[in-house]
Design a protein around this motif. Structure first.
Motif, PDB file in Angstrom:
ATOM      1  N   PHE A 112      -0.328  80.311 -34.135  1.00 28.95           N
ATOM      2  CA  PHE A 112      -0.627  79.861 -35.498  1.00 28.95           C
ATOM      3  C   PHE A 112       0.278  80.464 -36.575  1.00 28.95           C
ATOM      4  O   PHE A 112       0.196  80.049 -37.732  1.00 28.95           O
ATOM      5  N   ILE A 113       1.111  81.436 -36.223  1.00 26.64           N
ATOM      6  CA  ILE A 113       2.025  82.001 -37.217  1.00 26.64           C
ATOM      7  C   ILE A 113       3.479  81.827 -36.778  1.00 26.64           C
ATOM      8  O   ILE A 113       4.297  81.251 -37.510  1.00 26.64           O
ATOM      9  N   ALA A 114       3.800  82.316 -35.583  1.00 28.77           N
ATOM     10  CA  ALA A 114       5.197  82.298 -35.138  1.00 28.77           C
ATOM     11  C   ALA A 114       5.757  80.885 -35.037  1.00 28.77           C
ATOM     12  O   ALA A 114       6.826  80.586 -35.592  1.00 28.77           O
ATOM     13  N   ARG A 115       5.044  80.011 -34.316  1.00 26.13           N
ATOM     14  CA  ARG A 115       5.572  78.651 -34.132  1.00 26.13           C
ATOM     15  C   ARG A 115       5.590  77.859 -35.435  1.00 26.13           C
ATOM     16  O   ARG A 115       6.615  77.229 -35.756  1.00 26.13           O
ATOM     17  N   PRO A 116       4.512  77.812 -36.223  1.00 27.09           N
ATOM     18  CA  PRO A 116       4.597  77.075 -37.492  1.00 27.09           C
ATOM     19  C   PRO A 116       5.698  77.590 -38.413  1.00 27.09           C
ATOM     20  O   PRO A 116       6.378  76.798 -39.071  1.00 27.09           O
ATOM     21  N   LEU A 117       5.871  78.914 -38.472  1.00 30.35           N
ATOM     22  CA  LEU A 117       6.923  79.465 -39.329  1.00 30.35           C
ATOM     23  C   LEU A 117       8.300  79.099 -38.789  1.00 30.35           C
ATOM     24  O   LEU A 117       9.219  78.785 -39.562  1.00 30.35           O
ATOM     25  N   CYS A 118       8.458  79.125 -37.464  1.00 28.34           N
ATOM     26  CA  CYS A 118       9.717  78.708 -36.836  1.00 28.34           C
ATOM     27  C   CYS A 118      10.058  77.269 -37.200  1.00 28.34           C
ATOM     28  O   CYS A 118      11.200  76.955 -37.558  1.00 28.34           O
ATOM     29  N   ILE A 119       9.060  76.383 -37.122  1.00 20.19           N
ATOM     30  CA  ILE A 119       9.291  74.969 -37.456  1.00 20.19           C
ATOM     31  C   ILE A 119       9.560  74.806 -38.944  1.00 20.19           C
ATOM     32  O   ILE A 119      10.415  74.006 -39.357  1.00 20.19           O
ATOM     33  N   ALA A 120       8.867  75.567 -39.766  1.00 22.96           N
ATOM     34  CA  ALA A 120       9.054  75.449 -41.221  1.00 22.96           C
ATOM     35  C   ALA A 120      10.483  75.777 -41.621  1.00 22.96           C
ATOM     36  O   ALA A 120      11.118  75.039 -42.394  1.00 22.96           O
ATOM     37  N   VAL A 121      11.023  76.880 -41.090  1.00 29.54           N
ATOM     38  CA  VAL A 121      12.383  77.265 -41.482  1.00 29.54           C
ATOM     39  C   VAL A 121      13.436  76.378 -40.801  1.00 29.54           C
ATOM     40  O   VAL A 121      14.530  76.173 -41.348  1.00 29.54           O
ATOM     41  N   SER A 122      13.102  75.824 -39.649  1.00 28.54           N
ATOM     42  CA  SER A 122      14.083  75.020 -38.908  1.00 28.54           C
ATOM     43  C   SER A 122      14.160  73.582 -39.404  1.00 28.54           C
ATOM     44  O   SER A 122      15.192  72.925 -39.259  1.00 28.54           O
ATOM     45  N   THR A 123      13.066  73.078 -39.967  1.00 26.53           N
ATOM     46  CA  THR A 123      13.040  71.680 -40.405  1.00 26.53           C
ATOM     47  C   THR A 123      13.156  71.529 -41.910  1.00 26.53           C
ATOM     48  O   THR A 123      13.042  70.414 -42.427  1.00 26.53           O
ATOM     49  N   ALA A 124      13.368  72.627 -42.607  1.00 31.61           N
ATOM     50  CA  ALA A 124      13.495  72.550 -44.069  1.00 31.61           C
ATOM     51  C   ALA A 124      14.647  71.624 -44.442  1.00 31.61           C
ATOM     52  O   ALA A 124      15.763  71.762 -43.954  1.00 31.61           O
ATOM     53  N   GLY A 125      14.351  70.656 -45.288  1.00 33.48           N
ATOM     54  CA  GLY A 125      15.368  69.712 -45.728  1.00 33.48           C
ATOM     55  C   GLY A 125      15.613  68.554 -44.776  1.00 33.48           C
ATOM     56  O   GLY A 125      16.446  67.684 -45.060  1.00 33.48           O
ATOM     57  N   SER A 126      14.899  68.507 -43.649  1.00 32.08           N
ATOM     58  CA  SER A 126      15.096  67.405 -42.700  1.00 32.08           C
ATOM     59  C   SER A 126      14.252  66.203 -43.115  1.00 32.08           C
ATOM     60  O   SER A 126      13.395  66.282 -44.005  1.00 32.08           O
ATOM     61  N   SER A 127      14.472  65.095 -42.430  1.00 36.02           N
ATOM     62  CA  SER A 127      13.741  63.860 -42.756  1.00 36.02           C
ATOM     63  C   SER A 127      12.454  63.724 -41.963  1.00 36.02           C
ATOM     64  O   SER A 127      11.771  62.695 -42.052  1.00 36.02           O
ATOM     65  N   LEU A 128      12.088  64.732 -41.186  1.00 35.18           N
ATOM     66  CA  LEU A 128      10.870  64.658 -40.384  1.00 35.18           C
ATOM     67  C   LEU A 128       9.633  64.592 -41.279  1.00 35.18           C
ATOM     68  O   LEU A 128       9.513  65.330 -42.269  1.00 35.18           O
ATOM     69  N   HIS A 129       8.693  63.731 -40.917  1.00 36.91           N
ATOM     70  CA  HIS A 129       7.438  63.600 -41.654  1.00 36.91           C
ATOM     71  C   HIS A 129       6.576  64.837 -41.401  1.00 36.91           C
ATOM     72  O   HIS A 129       6.724  65.519 -40.390  1.00 36.91           O
ATOM     73  N   TRP A 130       5.652  65.107 -42.331  1.00 40.13           N
ATOM     74  CA  TRP A 130       4.803  66.285 -42.158  1.00 40.13           C
ATOM     75  C   TRP A 130       3.960  66.185 -40.902  1.00 40.13           C
ATOM     76  O   TRP A 130       3.644  67.213 -40.275  1.00 40.13           O
TER      77      TRP A 130
END
Length: 596
Positions: free
Chosen positions: A310-328
């Protein structure tokens, strides 16, 4: 009654086979059955006690096995494929990986009170997901294409990249123990890196040259690659302690990126060997797991698992997908799926053994935490990912794609026609020439055997609903039928007839395979249809309805051989011999009007 060592080895082998078979039957990652079998044989029944069985051979057995596993994984890392990936995947295996490492390390340090070195090692080991756990999960979840691509390529790339990162962290920790001063530490660490990188590049280049110039006969190539890999591992460790794993990983990457080096058979051999080693090794490692220590860690360990999920993976995705076109919604599912796999378990066990040999107190806790993370992530995500994808509405619509085994002229011509009527299609072939021609014609293709472990990880079946075996090789068609019938069901897998039935007891003569040779009329064999194409026949798609039906179609075209009909629901069905297709439909047929 005490069991003898030979009998225990037999039990390990049979348990490995049973676990792999259960995983295949239930379509789940093999890591879970292997863990269960190992725990049953070890902590629960005490039938298998690896330390007593192998004694001083346990450490070299594990270290050599991990070296082979890492080398096989490194063979899949091709730089040209990385350059073609999207920014999200590149972020995941760089800043995303570092984010996961920091969060998990902090969780182990603060919640489990691990020393900083051991906490950092847990964080490093658990950054690796791996295709062996992602691929089976993706077939069950069937997310949208964008999510599927991100997760698949993350698992493929982070396997060797994460392994190298983990090795560097481990070597730094070990050398820090042995260093007399900070200067000595960096000198020793630099020497280890230099030896690992230099020997890896040297052995990889020499082996690549030997394969390219055919210095070795074909029947010795696989054996030579294995022997040279182990030689590189041993030589590297002799020159600099703990540098061998880095050497074999660099060696595999170097070999994978050399031009004009044919690795197909070598990769196939390494896959089989790795599957054998992984299965047996996992039973042995799971049998060494201290269940009481696992339970004794209590709520702090649960807190680490929650931090991972609930912390490591969501934070990993947040920083990796910032600015991408992926939907929430896409990002939310990506934030949930990151099961840990084989590499994490094997490497952590080896590191724990090494630290114990070096006198590090409490090193076995590394294995306990990593195995807990593996069990927790695989079980939780296997049970919940599909309902979550459905709730988020990010599951792919009902698949309607076609996988064609074979990329010969007939298969490519049919695939091009299917593309024209908007049916997703993929070709697979172990012929490089056929594969190259398919790619040049704009048809997605996979090079290799469709039933191999490599295909299990790299062949994207997310959009596939049907499999057509159109190879001229009857044995390969049979293997494809057996493999894909279990995945898609027998009614969605069919093969072309390659000729009359052969005499003798052969795998391809089994009644089950003959029942799958249902494509086209009995006399419309592969050789016959290919011959017609070679003499000017074409494959056309024509819309049939009440105004322009089957009889009108026959009046317009001479010498028609109906192949398939696409129904209104998008399903592609083979047209039975001497039977008019159901209307309305789109008919795919081989038309001989142009033959003189």
């Amino acid at each position: 009654m005490e069991l003898t060592p030979p009998l225990l080895l037999v039990i390990i082998g049979l348990s490995s086979l049973a676990a792999q078979w259960v995983a295949w039957l239930l379509r789940m990652p093999a890591i879970l059955p292997l863990l269960i079998f190992g725990i049953i044989l070890g902590p629960l029944t005490h039938v298998l006690q690896p330390d007593a069985l192998f004694g001083d051979l346990l450490f070299p057995l594990v270290s050599l096995s991990v070296a082979i596993i890492l080398f096989e994984g490194a063979l899949t890392l091709r730089f040209d494929e990385i350059r073609g990936l999207g920014g999200v995947v590149r972020n995941l295996v760089t800043i995303g990986m570092l984010t996961t490492f920091l969060v998990v390390s902090l969780a182990c340090w603060t919640l489990l009170r691990f020393p900083p070195e051991l906490a950092a090692l847990v964080g490093a080991v658990t950054v690796v997901t791996g295709p062996t756990v992602i691929a089976p999960l993706m077939r069950v979840v069937r997310p949208k294409a964008a999510i599927n691509q991100v997760l698949r390529w993350e698992g493929i790339i982070i396997d060797p990249v994460g392994a190298i990162f983990t090795l560097l962290v481990f070597e730094f920790i070990v050398l820090r123990q042995q260093a007399e001063s900070l200067t000595h530490l960096f000198w020793t660490f630099g020497l280890t890196l230099a030896v690992g990188l230099a020997l890896g590049a040297l052995f990889g280049w020499l082996l690549g040259v030997a394969l390219r110039r055919v210095w070795l006969p074909g029947y010795l190539q696989n054996f030579a690659v294995l022997a040279i890999t182990l030689a590189a591992f041993g030589a590297s460790n002799f020159l600099a302690d703990e540098s061998g794993l880095l050497t074999v990983t660099v060696m595999g990457i170097w070999l994978a990126n050399m031009r004009d080096v044919e690795l197909t058979e070598i990769i196939a051999f390494k896959e089989e060997l790795s599957a054998l080693l992984i299965s047996g090794l996992f039973i042995i490692l799971a049998a060494r797991l201290d269940v009481n220590a696992l339970i004794g860690m209590g709520w702090p360990l649960v807190g680490v698992l929650l931090a991972v999920q609930f912390i490591a993976r969501p934070l990993c995705i947040a920083v990796s997908t910032a600015g991408s076109s992926l939907h929430w919604r896409d990002r939310l599912l990506l934030s949930w799926i990151a099961p840990r796999g084989i590499v994490a378990a094997a490497v952590s066990s080896l590191f724990a053994l090494t630290l114990t040999r070096n006198g590090y107190q409490g090193a076995e806790r590394l294995v306990t935490v990593v195995f807990a993370v593996i069990i927790g992530t695989v079980v939780l995500q296997s049970l919940t990912s599909r309902p979550l994808a459905r709730w988020l509405r990010v599951q792919q619509r009902k698949p309607r794609g076609v996988l064609i085994v074979g990329a010969n002229t007939f298969a490519r011509t049919l695939a091009a026609t299917l593309q024209k009527i908007d049916i997703p299609v993929q070709l697979t072939d172990n012929s490089w020439e056929y594969y190259r021609q398919a790619r040049m014609e704009g048809i997605p293709a996979y090079y290799g055997y469709a039933w191999s472990e490599h295909a299990e990880n790299f062949l994207d079946l997310n959009e596939t609903a049907q499999v057509l075996a159109l190879s001229p090789n009857r044995h390969q068609n049979a293997l494809a039928v057996y493999h894909f019938s279990h995945i898609f069901g027998q009614k969605n897998v069919a093969a072309i007839r390659t000729g009359h039935a052969l005499r003798g007891r052969r795998a391809t003569e089994s009644p089950r395979f003959r029942r799958q040779e249902t494509l086209f009329a009995p006399n419309q064999t592969f050789s016959h249809l290919s011959s017609l194409l070679a003499h000017g026949a074409v494959i056309k798609a024509t819309r049939l309805n009440e105004n322009f039906g089957w009889l009108e179609y026959l009046e317009k075209h001479q010498g028609v051989i109906p192949l398939f009909a696409q129904r209104e629901d998008g399903k592609l069905v083979a047209v039975k011999a001497d039977a008019a297709p159901e209307l309305p439909c789109t008919l795919i047929a081989l038309v001989q009007d142009e033959i003189s």
